[in-house]
Design a protein around this motif. Structure first.
Motif, PDB file in Angstrom:
ATOM      1  N   LYS A 105      41.683  48.205  50.952  1.00 49.80           N
ATOM      2  CA  LYS A 105      40.947  47.409  49.957  1.00 49.80           C
ATOM      3  C   LYS A 105      40.985  48.104  48.594  1.00 49.80           C
ATOM      4  O   LYS A 105      41.210  47.457  47.553  1.00 49.80           O
ATOM      5  CB  LYS A 105      39.494  47.236  50.409  1.00 49.80           C
ATOM      6  CG  LYS A 105      38.626  46.421  49.434  1.00 49.80           C
ATOM      7  CD  LYS A 105      39.123  44.999  49.268  1.00 49.80           C
ATOM      8  CE  LYS A 105      38.095  44.083  48.598  1.00 49.80           C
ATOM      9  NZ  LYS A 105      37.708  44.535  47.265  1.00 49.80           N
ATOM     10  N   HIS A 106      40.808  49.416  48.577  1.00 52.83           N
ATOM     11  CA  HIS A 106      40.889  50.161  47.327  1.00 52.83           C
ATOM     12  C   HIS A 106      42.296  50.067  46.729  1.00 52.83           C
ATOM     13  O   HIS A 106      42.455  49.870  45.512  1.00 52.83           O
ATOM     14  CB  HIS A 106      40.527  51.628  47.548  1.00 52.83           C
ATOM     15  CG  HIS A 106      39.081  51.870  47.863  1.00 52.83           C
ATOM     16  ND1 HIS A 106      38.058  51.219  47.211  1.00 52.83           N
ATOM     17  CD2 HIS A 106      38.486  52.726  48.747  1.00 52.83           C
ATOM     18  CE1 HIS A 106      36.900  51.640  47.672  1.00 52.83           C
ATOM     19  NE2 HIS A 106      37.123  52.547  48.610  1.00 52.83           N
ATOM     20  N   VAL A 107      43.323  50.226  47.564  1.00 48.51           N
ATOM     21  CA  VAL A 107      44.702  50.152  47.085  1.00 48.51           C
ATOM     22  C   VAL A 107      44.985  48.761  46.516  1.00 48.51           C
ATOM     23  O   VAL A 107      45.592  48.623  45.445  1.00 48.51           O
ATOM     24  CB  VAL A 107      45.688  50.492  48.220  1.00 48.51           C
ATOM     25  CG1 VAL A 107      47.132  50.203  47.790  1.00 48.51           C
ATOM     26  CG2 VAL A 107      45.556  51.954  48.636  1.00 48.51           C
ATOM     27  N   THR A 108      44.538  47.732  47.224  1.00 45.69           N
ATOM     28  CA  THR A 108      44.754  46.359  46.762  1.00 45.69           C
ATOM     29  C   THR A 108      44.067  46.121  45.423  1.00 45.69           C
ATOM     30  O   THR A 108      44.653  45.521  44.503  1.00 45.69           O
ATOM     31  CB  THR A 108      44.238  45.362  47.812  1.00 45.69           C
ATOM     32  OG1 THR A 108      44.949  45.558  49.047  1.00 45.69           O
ATOM     33  CG2 THR A 108      44.430  43.927  47.347  1.00 45.69           C
ATOM     34  N   ASP A 109      42.825  46.595  45.287  1.00 48.27           N
ATOM     35  CA  ASP A 109      42.098  46.433  44.021  1.00 48.27           C
ATOM     36  C   ASP A 109      42.773  47.202  42.895  1.00 48.27           C
ATOM     37  O   ASP A 109      42.865  46.714  41.756  1.00 48.27           O
ATOM     38  CB  ASP A 109      40.652  46.914  44.185  1.00 48.27           C
ATOM     39  CG  ASP A 109      39.831  45.998  45.072  1.00 48.27           C
ATOM     40  OD1 ASP A 109      40.276  44.867  45.337  1.00 48.27           O
ATOM     41  OD2 ASP A 109      38.740  46.430  45.512  1.00 48.27           O
ATOM     42  N   GLY A 110      43.253  48.407  43.203  1.00 50.25           N
ATOM     43  CA  GLY A 110      43.924  49.210  42.188  1.00 50.25           C
ATOM     44  C   GLY A 110      45.213  48.572  41.712  1.00 50.25           C
ATOM     45  O   GLY A 110      45.503  48.532  40.506  1.00 50.25           O
ATOM     46  N   LEU A 111      46.007  48.042  42.640  1.00 44.68           N
ATOM     47  CA  LEU A 111      47.245  47.375  42.252  1.00 44.68           C
ATOM     48  C   LEU A 111      46.963  46.100  41.458  1.00 44.68           C
ATOM     49  O   LEU A 111      47.701  45.763  40.530  1.00 44.68           O
ATOM     50  CB  LEU A 111      48.075  47.058  43.495  1.00 44.68           C
ATOM     51  CG  LEU A 111      48.758  48.260  44.161  1.00 44.68           C
ATOM     52  CD1 LEU A 111      49.440  47.847  45.455  1.00 44.68           C
ATOM     53  CD2 LEU A 111      49.774  48.901  43.219  1.00 44.68           C
ATOM     54  N   ALA A 112      45.883  45.404  41.819  1.00 42.41           N
ATOM     55  CA  ALA A 112      45.521  44.194  41.069  1.00 42.41           C
ATOM     56  C   ALA A 112      45.235  44.537  39.611  1.00 42.41           C
ATOM     57  O   ALA A 112      45.611  43.789  38.695  1.00 42.41           O
ATOM     58  CB  ALA A 112      44.309  43.527  41.708  1.00 42.41           C
ATOM     59  N   ALA A 113      44.590  45.683  39.397  1.00 45.79           N
ATOM     60  CA  ALA A 113      44.320  46.116  38.029  1.00 45.79           C
ATOM     61  C   ALA A 113      45.599  46.465  37.281  1.00 45.79           C
ATOM     62  O   ALA A 113      45.636  46.452  36.052  1.00 45.79           O
ATOM     63  CB  ALA A 113      43.376  47.325  38.040  1.00 45.79           C
ATOM     64  N   LEU A 114      46.666  46.778  38.034  1.00 43.07           N
ATOM     65  CA  LEU A 114      47.962  47.103  37.440  1.00 43.07           C
ATOM     66  C   LEU A 114      48.896  45.895  37.395  1.00 43.07           C
ATOM     67  O   LEU A 114      50.068  46.027  37.058  1.00 43.07           O
ATOM     68  CB  LEU A 114      48.620  48.238  38.232  1.00 43.07           C
ATOM     69  CG  LEU A 114      47.862  49.575  38.234  1.00 43.07           C
ATOM     70  CD1 LEU A 114      48.489  50.550  39.224  1.00 43.07           C
ATOM     71  CD2 LEU A 114      47.820  50.177  36.834  1.00 43.07           C
TER      72      LEU A 114
END
Length: 401
Positions: A286-295
């Motif tokens: 979930k953290h990785v997905t949120d981080g990539l969404a911000a990118l």
């Protein structure tokens, strides 16, 4: 699980496509099955036994994986060895002891020499490093997918005589090279942002540094087949890619995607298929997905039929989606799927820091210490077979009308 988004003839298959049963499988699976370093995975089994085991693995992966009760009911995170590292309870004592030992040693010895870890993501479109260790991990992913798919390199019904192929995000080029050997009359081009492919190639294979999201340099109506695998972490505009693929494919040509949805699921009977949101592995992704969404990258793009729907809207017909289950860990009863699960867990663990650093520090503003604290419990959780964790592997292909 199979999703077909176009009307089909009475035989249940897209027009011009073979059935999804035996006719869609390879005429002969490459046996004996071996690890990437050439070591036999199942030396105690005959070639015919290995072929049958491999076909059963593909069937179970697409329907429902049968769990090994000795693996999935211990409820713990594996036994601790004398050096303090975790190992799988029951796996080393499996009936195929030599195969189990071979799998555990050759996966790690060959693919992860020197115990090297990743320290940064490369800037730009692709969110993994391109150093030697990451290349080894990518080659292991290729080996894992082949095991999962009964050694099939593609599912789209491209026939026996395709002439022009394009591999998007070719990475180390291992899929492209094997396709060059499989189709010696075809010309196969692999493109990637990094020039990391080998110099020794089949005469019909070549590589080029290129960005698939920039204007394409190839003629229109040129390719018979366009392939992409493990690019969901890189592509920002799938609709643009599909429209360009329609332009550059010949009439009747095919595009195929093979993408893992990196949201872990649970195969526990009686559950809803979801891993609890507070599970360390679920929280990590979930953290990785949120981080990539911000990118600017949607890691969930492959879920819920979204890519197949976009493919259809871009103009493709005979769009078909198949979903296989990739086990995490050694909980499946089938020996091939048990090895697939060992591979996939090893791939996830050895790339854990590389996967996390970019999205969490660049996308979410974490510092490195916060990332490392998160990874401690995630590493431990990956060794717990009790939740029967897996990730969906989506195979999506469509044809230019």
């Amino acid at each position: 699980m199979t999703k077909e988004t176009d009307e089909k003839p009475a035989d249940g298959c897209p027009e011009g496509s073979p059935p999804l049963g035996n006719a869609a499988r390879p005429e002969s699976i490459l046996v004996p099955l071996t690890h990437p370093n050439g070591v036999s995975i199942f030396p105690e089994l005959s070639p015919s036994e290995q072929e049958q085991l491999s076909l059963e693995a593909l069937d179970q992966a697409e329907e429902s994986i049968i769990a090994d009760s000795a693996e999935s009911t211990d409820g713990g995170a594996g036994d601790n060895t004398s050096d303090g590292t975790a190992s799988d309870a029951g796996y080393d004592s499996d009936s195929a002891t030599s195969a189990s030992t071979s799998a555990m040693s050759s996966v790690r010895d060959y693919m992860y020499e020197n115990g090297r870890r990743y320290h940064r993501f490369r800037e730009g479109s692709y969110n993994f490093p391109n150093d030697d260790v990451e290349q080894e991990r990518e080659d292991m992913k290729h080996a894992m997918v082949k095991l999962l798919c009964s050694q099939k390199l593609h599912f789209a019904p491209i026939g026996e005589n395709p002439q022009e192929m394009l591999d998007i995000g070719t990475g180390t080029g291992i899929w492209t090279i094997e396709m060059g050997d499989r189709f010696p009359s075809a010309h196969i081009l692999g493109i990637d942002l990094s020039p990391i492919q080998p110099d020794w190639l089949p005469p019909n294979v070549r590589f080029m540094v290129d960005d698939v999201e920039s204007p394409w340099l190839h003629p229109r109506n040129h390719f018979d087949y366009i392939h992409s695998r493990h690019t969901v972490m890189a592509v920002r505009d799938w609709m643009k890619l599909f429209r360009r693929a329609v332009e550059h494919l010949k009439i009747g040509g095919w595009i195929e995607l093979q993408e893992i949805h990196h949201t872990p699921k649970s195969a526990l009977a009686g559950g809803n298929g979801e891993l609890p949101s507070d599970h360390p592995v679920a929280r990590f992704w979930k953290h990785v997905t949120d981080g990539l969404a911000a990118l600017g990258i949607d890691l969930d793009a492959v879920s819920d039929g979204r890519l197949s729907d976009m493919m259809h809207r871009a103009g493709f017909t005979n769009v078909t989606e198949r979903v296989l289950h990739v086990p995490i860990g050694t909980w499946p009863k089938n020996k091939v799927l048990k090895t697939v699960g060992l591979y996939w867990r090893t791939i996830l663990l050895d790339g854990l820091q590389a996967i996390a650093l970019g999205p969490l520090t660049r996308g979410l503003g974490w510092n490195r210490e916060q990332v490392e604290l998160l990874l401690i419990e995630v590493r431990r959780a990956y060794f717990d077979n009790a939740p029967l964790m897996y990730m969906p592997f989506h195979v999506i292909y469509g044809q230019k009308p």
